[in-house]
Design a protein around this motif. Structure first.
Motif, PDB file in Angstrom:
ATOM      1  N   LYS A 165      47.494 -47.433  -1.605  1.00 17.06           N
ATOM      2  CA  LYS A 165      47.402 -46.082  -1.058  1.00 17.06           C
ATOM      3  C   LYS A 165      47.717 -46.026   0.431  1.00 17.06           C
ATOM      4  O   LYS A 165      48.194 -45.004   0.926  1.00 17.06           O
ATOM      5  CB  LYS A 165      46.007 -45.498  -1.334  1.00 17.06           C
ATOM      6  CG  LYS A 165      45.792 -45.138  -2.803  1.00 17.06           C
ATOM      7  CD  LYS A 165      44.497 -44.391  -3.040  1.00 17.06           C
ATOM      8  CE  LYS A 165      44.387 -43.972  -4.512  1.00 17.06           C
ATOM      9  NZ  LYS A 165      43.166 -43.184  -4.783  1.00 17.06           N
ATOM     10  N   THR A 188      48.084 -38.838  -2.809  1.00 17.63           N
ATOM     11  CA  THR A 188      46.968 -39.628  -2.294  1.00 17.63           C
ATOM     12  C   THR A 188      47.450 -41.008  -1.865  1.00 17.63           C
ATOM     13  O   THR A 188      46.661 -41.817  -1.372  1.00 17.63           O
ATOM     14  CB  THR A 188      45.867 -39.792  -3.362  1.00 17.63           C
ATOM     15  OG1 THR A 188      46.461 -40.287  -4.577  1.00 17.63           O
ATOM     16  CG2 THR A 188      45.184 -38.464  -3.650  1.00 17.63           C
ATOM     17  N   GLU A 225      46.818 -36.697   0.975  1.00 17.47           N
ATOM     18  CA  GLU A 225      45.607 -36.115   0.396  1.00 17.47           C
ATOM     19  C   GLU A 225      44.458 -37.125   0.423  1.00 17.47           C
ATOM     20  O   GLU A 225      44.665 -38.325   0.229  1.00 17.47           O
ATOM     21  CB  GLU A 225      45.881 -35.669  -1.042  1.00 17.47           C
ATOM     22  CG  GLU A 225      46.901 -34.544  -1.138  1.00 17.47           C
ATOM     23  CD  GLU A 225      47.220 -34.171  -2.587  1.00 17.47           C
ATOM     24  OE1 GLU A 225      46.540 -34.697  -3.486  1.00 17.47           O
ATOM     25  OE2 GLU A 225      48.143 -33.364  -2.794  1.00 17.47           O
ATOM     26  N   LYS A 226      43.265 -36.624   0.694  1.00 18.70           N
ATOM     27  CA  LYS A 226      42.042 -37.444   0.738  1.00 18.70           C
ATOM     28  C   LYS A 226      42.144 -38.582   1.757  1.00 18.70           C
ATOM     29  O   LYS A 226      41.593 -39.658   1.576  1.00 18.70           O
ATOM     30  CB  LYS A 226      41.728 -38.010  -0.653  1.00 18.70           C
ATOM     31  CG  LYS A 226      41.528 -36.944  -1.723  1.00 18.70           C
ATOM     32  CD  LYS A 226      41.224 -37.571  -3.082  1.00 18.70           C
ATOM     33  CE  LYS A 226      41.056 -36.495  -4.150  1.00 18.70           C
ATOM     34  NZ  LYS A 226      40.776 -37.084  -5.479  1.00 18.70           N
ATOM     35  N   LYS A 227      42.861 -38.322   2.846  1.00 18.07           N
ATOM     36  CA  LYS A 227      43.089 -39.390   3.806  1.00 18.07           C
ATOM     37  C   LYS A 227      41.862 -39.710   4.662  1.00 18.07           C
ATOM     38  O   LYS A 227      41.804 -40.763   5.300  1.00 18.07           O
ATOM     39  CB  LYS A 227      44.279 -39.068   4.703  1.00 18.07           C
ATOM     40  CG  LYS A 227      44.115 -37.885   5.635  1.00 18.07           C
ATOM     41  CD  LYS A 227      45.405 -37.698   6.445  1.00 18.07           C
ATOM     42  CE  LYS A 227      45.315 -36.506   7.378  1.00 18.07           C
ATOM     43  NZ  LYS A 227      46.576 -36.329   8.142  1.00 18.07           N
TER      44      LYS A 227
END
Length: 341
Positions: A69, A89, A239-241
Motif C-alpha cells: 500500500k 488505498t 484513501e485511508k492514508k
C-alpha cells in the motif's frame, strides 16, 4: 519480469518485483512483522553484488498488504485471484499518471533528462507549410517514479507530475565523506557533487529539491548515516492514508541491515591501501586517514593492510557502499551476499 511471491493466503498474494524497486525502505517502515529487510542498497545499485534491495524473512508475512500500500513504485504488489488490486488505498494507484498535453512541442528535453528512461519522443517534420516539428511523446507509466524532471524542464509546461511524498532532506556536512553512494543510488538524479572554482567552498553533496521524491533511498544507502530524509506528507490523494501517515511522517528512514560481507583475496592484493583510504567508514573514524596518511594510523575501523595484504578488521561496521571494490585495481576485494537472520 522476475518476481518473488512473499506470501499467499486464500486468494491473495503479496509479490515482490525487484525491477521496480528503488531501495527506499518505505515498506520496511510499515511492515508489522519485520518480514522485509533492506540493506546493501549501494552495491546493488552499483551492480557490485548479485542480490536484490529487499530480503524476505520466510514464514513471517501475514499477507496484510501494508507494504504494497505504501510502495511508491509498485515493486510490492497485492494480488487477488492473480490480478493486481487497483484500489486507491494503494499509493501506486492513487498517484496521478504523469501526463503530457497537446501543448508539447516534442523538443525531446524530457526524454534527455528522465533518470529512468521512461520517456520516448518521436519527431518528424510537419506535413504542412509551417517550418515546425511534429511528433509524439510517450511516457511509460510502469517505470515512472514521479520525480518531476520532465515537468521542470518542459519549455511549454506541457507535462504534469504528481509526487508520491513531500518531505525534508538533510545531510550532515561533518559526517559526509563524499563517497557518492547516495548519488549513485538516487532513482531521481536528485543528488549531485557540485563543481567548484578555485578557492570556492561548496557542499560535498547537494540536493535538487524539485527532483526529489523523498523516498529515503539515499539515507538507507549512506555508509556513515550522514543523511536524514523525513516524509512530511503523502502527496497523492490516497484513501485511508492517515493510517500510514502515522507510521511514515516525520520518522527517520529505516536503518539498513547488513546484508553483505566483504571478501578478500590476499594473493591478488597488491597491498596498495587504496581501499583503506577510500573506505567512508575508515575516513569518518579518522580524518587523517582520509587525507592519505595510511601508514601513520595504527588502528583502522574497517579495513587495513597487514603483511602486504588487505584485512577486514570488523565486518559489522561495514556500511556496504562498495567503494573498496570499485577502487581496487586487481579485484582483490568484493562483496557477497550475507544471510539474513
Amino acid at each position: 519480469m522476475n518476481e518473488t511471491v512473499i506470501s499467499t493466503k486464500d486468494n491473495k498474494q503479496v509479490v515482490y518485483i525487484p525491477e521496480k524497486c528503488i531501495g527506499c525502505g518505505t515498506c520496511v517502515m510499515v511492515c508489522p512483522k519485520e518480514t522485509l529487510v533492506i540493506g546493501s542498497v549501494g552495491p546493488v545499485a552499483r551492480g557490485l553484488i548479485d542480490k536484490e534491495f529487499l530480503e524476505i524473512r520466510p514464514n513471517t508475512c501475514i499477507t496484510c498488504g501494508m507494504c504494497s500500500k505504501v510502495c511508491p513504485t509498485g515493486a510490492l504488489e497485492m494480488r487477488e485471484d492473480g490480478k493486481p488490486v487497483e484500489e486507491k488505498t494503494y499509493l501506486i494507484n492513487a498517484i496521478k499518471p504523469t501526463t503530457v498535453n497537446d501543448d508539447c512541442v516534442h523538443c525531446g528535453l524530457c526524454e534527455q533528462v528522465c533518470p529512468q528512461g521512461c520517456i520516448e519522443v518521436d519527431q518528424w517534420l510537419s506535413n504542412d507549410n509551417a517550418a515546425k516539428v511534429d511528433g509524439q511523446t510517450t511516457i511509460d507509466q510502469e517505470c515512472c517514479v514521479h520525480c518531476g524532471w520532465c515537468e521542470s524542464v518542459c519549455p511549454v509546461d506541457a507535462i504534469e507530475v504528481e509526487k508520491p511524498f513531500e518531505g525534508t532532506w538533510f545531510r550532515d556536512e561533518d559526517v559526509c565523506q563524499a563517497c557518492r553512494t547516495c548519488v549513485d543510488v538516487c532513482p531521481c538524479n536528485a543528488l549531485f557533487n557540485p563543481d567548484w572554482e578555485a578557492g570556492e567552498r561548496v557542499d560535498k553533496v547537494a540536493q535538487r529539491p524539485d527532483a526529489c521524491i523523498y523516498c529515503g533511498a539515499c539515507a538507507v544507502s549512506c555508509p556513515v548515516q550522514a543523511i536524514d530524509v523525513r516524509k512530511t506528507a503523502i502527496a497523492a490523494e490516497m484513501e485511508k492514508k492517515k493510517v500510514f501517515e502515522k507510521k511514515l511522517l516525520d520518522k527517520p528512514s529505516v536503518k539498513p541491515t547488513l546484508t553483505s560481507k566483504l571478501v578478500t583475496d590476499e594473493y591478488d592484493c597488491l597491498g596498495c591501501g587504496n581501499c583503506v583510504i577510500v573506505c567512508p567508514v575508515n575516513a569518518y573514524a579518522n580524518k587523517e586517514l582520509a587525507a592519505g596518511h595510511l601508514n601513520n594510523m595504527d588502528e583502522k575501523a574497517l579495513l587495513e593492510v597487514e603483511n602486504g595484504a588487505v584485512n577486514v578488521v570488523d565486518q559489522d561496521v561495514c556500511g556496504s557502499c562498495g567503494a573498496c571494490a570499485m577502487i581496487c585495481p586487481t579485484n582483490a576485494i568484493w562483496l557477497e551476499k550475507r544471510e539474513v537472520e
